[in-house]
Design a protein around this motif. Structure first.
Motif, PDB file in Angstrom:
ATOM      1  N   MET A 202       0.842  -1.199   0.000  1.00  0.00           N
ATOM      2  CA  MET A 202       0.000   0.000   0.000  1.00  0.00           C
ATOM      3  C   MET A 202       0.874   1.244   0.000  1.00  0.00           C
ATOM      4  O   MET A 202       1.832   1.332   0.764  1.00  0.00           O
ATOM      5  CB  MET A 202      -0.917   0.006   1.227  1.00  0.00           C
ATOM      6  CG  MET A 202      -1.799   1.240   1.324  1.00  0.00           C
ATOM      7  SD  MET A 202      -2.749   1.308   2.847  1.00  0.00           S
ATOM      8  CE  MET A 202      -3.794  -0.125   2.656  1.00  0.00           C
ATOM      9  N   THR A 203       0.558   2.188  -0.864  1.00  0.00           N
ATOM     10  CA  THR A 203       1.316   3.435  -0.916  1.00  0.00           C
ATOM     11  C   THR A 203       0.887   4.373   0.203  1.00  0.00           C
ATOM     12  O   THR A 203      -0.172   4.197   0.825  1.00  0.00           O
ATOM     13  CB  THR A 203       1.104   4.126  -2.269  1.00  0.00           C
ATOM     14  OG1 THR A 203      -0.262   4.554  -2.359  1.00  0.00           O
ATOM     15  CG2 THR A 203       1.432   3.185  -3.428  1.00  0.00           C
ATOM     16  N   ASP A 204       1.711   5.391   0.453  1.00  0.00           N
ATOM     17  CA  ASP A 204       1.351   6.397   1.451  1.00  0.00           C
ATOM     18  C   ASP A 204       0.044   7.097   1.062  1.00  0.00           C
ATOM     19  O   ASP A 204      -0.783   7.409   1.919  1.00  0.00           O
ATOM     20  CB  ASP A 204       2.467   7.430   1.587  1.00  0.00           C
ATOM     21  CG  ASP A 204       3.721   6.856   2.232  1.00  0.00           C
ATOM     22  OD1 ASP A 204       3.621   5.780   2.857  1.00  0.00           O
ATOM     23  OD2 ASP A 204       4.791   7.460   2.093  1.00  0.00           O
ATOM     24  N   ARG A 205      -0.135   7.327  -0.228  1.00  0.00           N
ATOM     25  CA  ARG A 205      -1.359   7.967  -0.711  1.00  0.00           C
ATOM     26  C   ARG A 205      -2.583   7.122  -0.380  1.00  0.00           C
ATOM     27  O   ARG A 205      -3.598   7.637   0.100  1.00  0.00           O
ATOM     28  CB  ARG A 205      -1.243   8.189  -2.223  1.00  0.00           C
ATOM     29  CG  ARG A 205      -2.426   8.911  -2.848  1.00  0.00           C
ATOM     30  CD  ARG A 205      -2.213   9.037  -4.353  1.00  0.00           C
ATOM     31  NE  ARG A 205      -3.338   9.663  -5.020  1.00  0.00           N
ATOM     32  CZ  ARG A 205      -3.487  10.956  -5.180  1.00  0.00           C
ATOM     33  NH1 ARG A 205      -2.564  11.784  -4.716  1.00  0.00           N
ATOM     34  NH2 ARG A 205      -4.544  11.454  -5.809  1.00  0.00           N
ATOM     35  N   ASP A 206      -2.481   5.810  -0.637  1.00  0.00           N
ATOM     36  CA  ASP A 206      -3.601   4.925  -0.325  1.00  0.00           C
ATOM     37  C   ASP A 206      -3.880   4.904   1.174  1.00  0.00           C
ATOM     38  O   ASP A 206      -5.031   4.836   1.606  1.00  0.00           O
ATOM     39  CB  ASP A 206      -3.312   3.512  -0.823  1.00  0.00           C
ATOM     40  CG  ASP A 206      -3.305   3.417  -2.342  1.00  0.00           C
ATOM     41  OD1 ASP A 206      -4.089   4.135  -2.976  1.00  0.00           O
ATOM     42  OD2 ASP A 206      -2.514   2.629  -2.883  1.00  0.00           O
ATOM     43  N   ALA A 207      -2.815   4.945   1.977  1.00  0.00           N
ATOM     44  CA  ALA A 207      -2.983   4.937   3.431  1.00  0.00           C
ATOM     45  C   ALA A 207      -3.734   6.181   3.900  1.00  0.00           C
ATOM     46  O   ALA A 207      -4.592   6.104   4.792  1.00  0.00           O
ATOM     47  CB  ALA A 207      -1.618   4.855   4.118  1.00  0.00           C
ATOM     48  N   VAL A 208      -3.440   7.324   3.295  1.00  0.00           N
ATOM     49  CA  VAL A 208      -4.141   8.559   3.668  1.00  0.00           C
ATOM     50  C   VAL A 208      -5.615   8.476   3.271  1.00  0.00           C
ATOM     51  O   VAL A 208      -6.496   8.914   4.018  1.00  0.00           O
ATOM     52  CB  VAL A 208      -3.462   9.783   3.021  1.00  0.00           C
ATOM     53  CG1 VAL A 208      -4.274  11.050   3.294  1.00  0.00           C
ATOM     54  CG2 VAL A 208      -2.051   9.953   3.561  1.00  0.00           C
ATOM     55  N   TYR A 209      -5.902   7.895   2.098  1.00  0.00           N
ATOM     56  CA  TYR A 209      -7.306   7.691   1.699  1.00  0.00           C
ATOM     57  C   TYR A 209      -8.036   6.838   2.739  1.00  0.00           C
ATOM     58  O   TYR A 209      -9.189   7.105   3.079  1.00  0.00           O
ATOM     59  CB  TYR A 209      -7.380   7.023   0.336  1.00  0.00           C
ATOM     60  CG  TYR A 209      -7.415   7.961  -0.842  1.00  0.00           C
ATOM     61  CD1 TYR A 209      -8.517   8.793  -1.070  1.00  0.00           C
ATOM     62  CD2 TYR A 209      -6.359   8.018  -1.739  1.00  0.00           C
ATOM     63  CE1 TYR A 209      -8.545   9.656  -2.153  1.00  0.00           C
ATOM     64  CE2 TYR A 209      -6.384   8.882  -2.827  1.00  0.00           C
ATOM     65  CZ  TYR A 209      -7.475   9.694  -3.033  1.00  0.00           C
ATOM     66  OH  TYR A 209      -7.511  10.551  -4.108  1.00  0.00           O
ATOM     67  N   GLU A 210      -7.379   5.797   3.225  1.00  0.00           N
ATOM     68  CA  GLU A 210      -8.010   4.919   4.218  1.00  0.00           C
ATOM     69  C   GLU A 210      -8.304   5.691   5.495  1.00  0.00           C
ATOM     70  O   GLU A 210      -9.389   5.577   6.076  1.00  0.00           O
ATOM     71  CB  GLU A 210      -7.120   3.720   4.516  1.00  0.00           C
ATOM     72  CG  GLU A 210      -7.202   2.618   3.495  1.00  0.00           C
ATOM     73  CD  GLU A 210      -6.729   1.287   4.053  1.00  0.00           C
ATOM     74  OE1 GLU A 210      -6.616   1.158   5.291  1.00  0.00           O
ATOM     75  OE2 GLU A 210      -6.482   0.376   3.257  1.00  0.00           O
ATOM     76  N   VAL A 211      -7.327   6.461   5.960  1.00  0.00           N
ATOM     77  CA  VAL A 211      -7.528   7.246   7.183  1.00  0.00           C
ATOM     78  C   VAL A 211      -8.679   8.228   6.994  1.00  0.00           C
ATOM     79  O   VAL A 211      -9.542   8.379   7.875  1.00  0.00           O
ATOM     80  CB  VAL A 211      -6.229   7.994   7.553  1.00  0.00           C
ATOM     81  CG1 VAL A 211      -6.495   8.982   8.685  1.00  0.00           C
ATOM     82  CG2 VAL A 211      -5.144   7.010   7.970  1.00  0.00           C
ATOM     83  N   ALA A 212      -8.727   8.890   5.836  1.00  0.00           N
ATOM     84  CA  ALA A 212      -9.803   9.846   5.569  1.00  0.00           C
ATOM     85  C   ALA A 212     -11.160   9.167   5.585  1.00  0.00           C
ATOM     86  O   ALA A 212     -12.137   9.711   6.119  1.00  0.00           O
ATOM     87  CB  ALA A 212      -9.555  10.538   4.223  1.00  0.00           C
ATOM     88  N   ASP A 213     -11.235   7.970   5.012  1.00  0.00           N
ATOM     89  CA  ASP A 213     -12.527   7.286   4.977  1.00  0.00           C
ATOM     90  C   ASP A 213     -12.933   6.807   6.362  1.00  0.00           C
ATOM     91  O   ASP A 213     -14.108   6.809   6.707  1.00  0.00           O
ATOM     92  CB  ASP A 213     -12.481   6.104   4.003  1.00  0.00           C
ATOM     93  CG  ASP A 213     -13.876   5.566   3.710  1.00  0.00           C
ATOM     94  OD1 ASP A 213     -14.782   6.385   3.454  1.00  0.00           O
ATOM     95  OD2 ASP A 213     -14.065   4.338   3.751  1.00  0.00           O
ATOM     96  N   GLU A 214     -11.963   6.388   7.192  1.00  0.00           N
ATOM     97  CA  GLU A 214     -12.294   5.997   8.562  1.00  0.00           C
ATOM     98  C   GLU A 214     -12.812   7.199   9.345  1.00  0.00           C
ATOM     99  O   GLU A 214     -13.786   7.091  10.109  1.00  0.00           O
ATOM    100  CB  GLU A 214     -11.066   5.391   9.233  1.00  0.00           C
ATOM    101  CG  GLU A 214     -10.689   4.010   8.700  1.00  0.00           C
ATOM    102  CD  GLU A 214      -9.457   3.448   9.367  1.00  0.00           C
ATOM    103  OE1 GLU A 214      -9.066   3.966  10.439  1.00  0.00           O
ATOM    104  OE2 GLU A 214      -8.866   2.497   8.826  1.00  0.00           O
ATOM    105  N   LEU A 215     -12.173   8.355   9.167  1.00  0.00           N
ATOM    106  CA  LEU A 215     -12.645   9.573   9.836  1.00  0.00           C
ATOM    107  C   LEU A 215     -14.038   9.952   9.356  1.00  0.00           C
ATOM    108  O   LEU A 215     -14.896  10.345  10.144  1.00  0.00           O
ATOM    109  CB  LEU A 215     -11.670  10.717   9.584  1.00  0.00           C
ATOM    110  CG  LEU A 215     -10.304  10.612  10.259  1.00  0.00           C
ATOM    111  CD1 LEU A 215      -9.390  11.738   9.788  1.00  0.00           C
ATOM    112  CD2 LEU A 215     -10.440  10.627  11.778  1.00  0.00           C
ATOM    113  N   ARG A 216     -14.269   9.836   8.026  1.00  0.00           N
ATOM    114  CA  ARG A 216     -15.595  10.137   7.475  1.00  0.00           C
ATOM    115  C   ARG A 216     -16.648   9.238   8.087  1.00  0.00           C
ATOM    116  O   ARG A 216     -17.738   9.695   8.459  1.00  0.00           O
ATOM    117  CB  ARG A 216     -15.580   9.953   5.952  1.00  0.00           C
ATOM    118  CG  ARG A 216     -16.931  10.200   5.299  1.00  0.00           C
ATOM    119  CD  ARG A 216     -17.089   9.384   4.036  1.00  0.00           C
ATOM    120  NE  ARG A 216     -16.958   7.957   4.282  1.00  0.00           N
ATOM    121  CZ  ARG A 216     -17.913   7.193   4.806  1.00  0.00           C
ATOM    122  NH1 ARG A 216     -19.072   7.707   5.170  1.00  0.00           N
ATOM    123  NH2 ARG A 216     -17.709   5.902   5.005  1.00  0.00           N
TER     124      ARG A 216
END
Length: 208
Positions: free
Chosen positions: A1-15
């Motif tokens: 998983m790229t850093d970009r994908d990891a940030v997307y995951e964090v954003a979706d968990e926060l959402r």
């Protein structure tokens, strides 16, 4: 998983946390806190995609009812080793026919409906090929979803519906530019059809 994908995951968990909190918040203080979480998630995605945070936030607000993962379906139609793909209207890229399941229909029925709406083919779902987590397969969707992929038998020639720009069959070695997520799932589907991956596929549990 790229850093970009990891940030997307964090954003979706926060959402998701914010959406659930806003649904059950008991006080204005709680709502204010969850609103801040929602805005923070929107800023993360906006920074990744170089778009206004207000635009992402508006999409999130339109999606507040989906505090948990959504169910989507995709139809796999194969002829002479070639896979049916449709060209999407939103990004101009190619994908397997599919979309969200509606309330009141089975997942197999949803796959058959999406095939008709996007590719103009009537078909019958005959096999479950796999269950794919959008986070693992790099789909760029506004909420985590499970892609349920069915093999569908269908006759006739494809004709794009209102939700597609084009529809055609492609061999594995001459695929067009694929939409996010499909660029990984389409090769996996070919492997599933050959038996290189046991069907139905499912993503393993994450380690504790």
């Amino acid at each position: 998983m790229t850093d970009r994908d990891a940030v997307y995951e964090v954003a979706d968990e926060l959402r998701a946390i914010a959406s659930l909190g806003l649904r059950f918040a008991q006080t204005s203080y709680d709502r204010e806190r969850y609103e801040k979480v929602l805005r923070a998630a929107a800023r993360l995605v906006a920074a990744l995609e170089h778009r206004p945070a207000a635009e992402v936030l508006a999409a999130y607000r339109d999606n507040l009812g989906h505090a948990g993962p959504q169910a989507g379906v995709e139809a796999v139609v194969v002829r002479d080793g070639r896979l049916l793909l449709i060209r999407r209207t939103d990004d101009g890229l190619w994908a397997m026919p599919g979309g969200f399941a509606d309330v009141g229909e089975t997942l197999a029925g949803a796959a058959e409906r999406e095939l008709w709406e996007e590719a103009g083919l009537r078909g019958r779902a005959v096999r479950l090929l796999g269950l794919f987590d959008s986070r693992r397969w790099r789909s760029r969707v506004k909420a985590q979803m499970y892609h349920v992929v069915f093999q569908v038998e269908a006759a006739g020639e494809p004709s794009p519906g209102a939700e597609a720009l084009d529809a055609a069959f492609f061999p594995e070695d001459a695929l067009p530019e694929l939409s996010a997520g499909h660029h990984l799932r389409v090769p996996a589907v070919f492997r599933l059809l050959r038996g290189e991956i046991p069907a139905p596929y499912f993503d393993p549990a994450e380690p504790p």
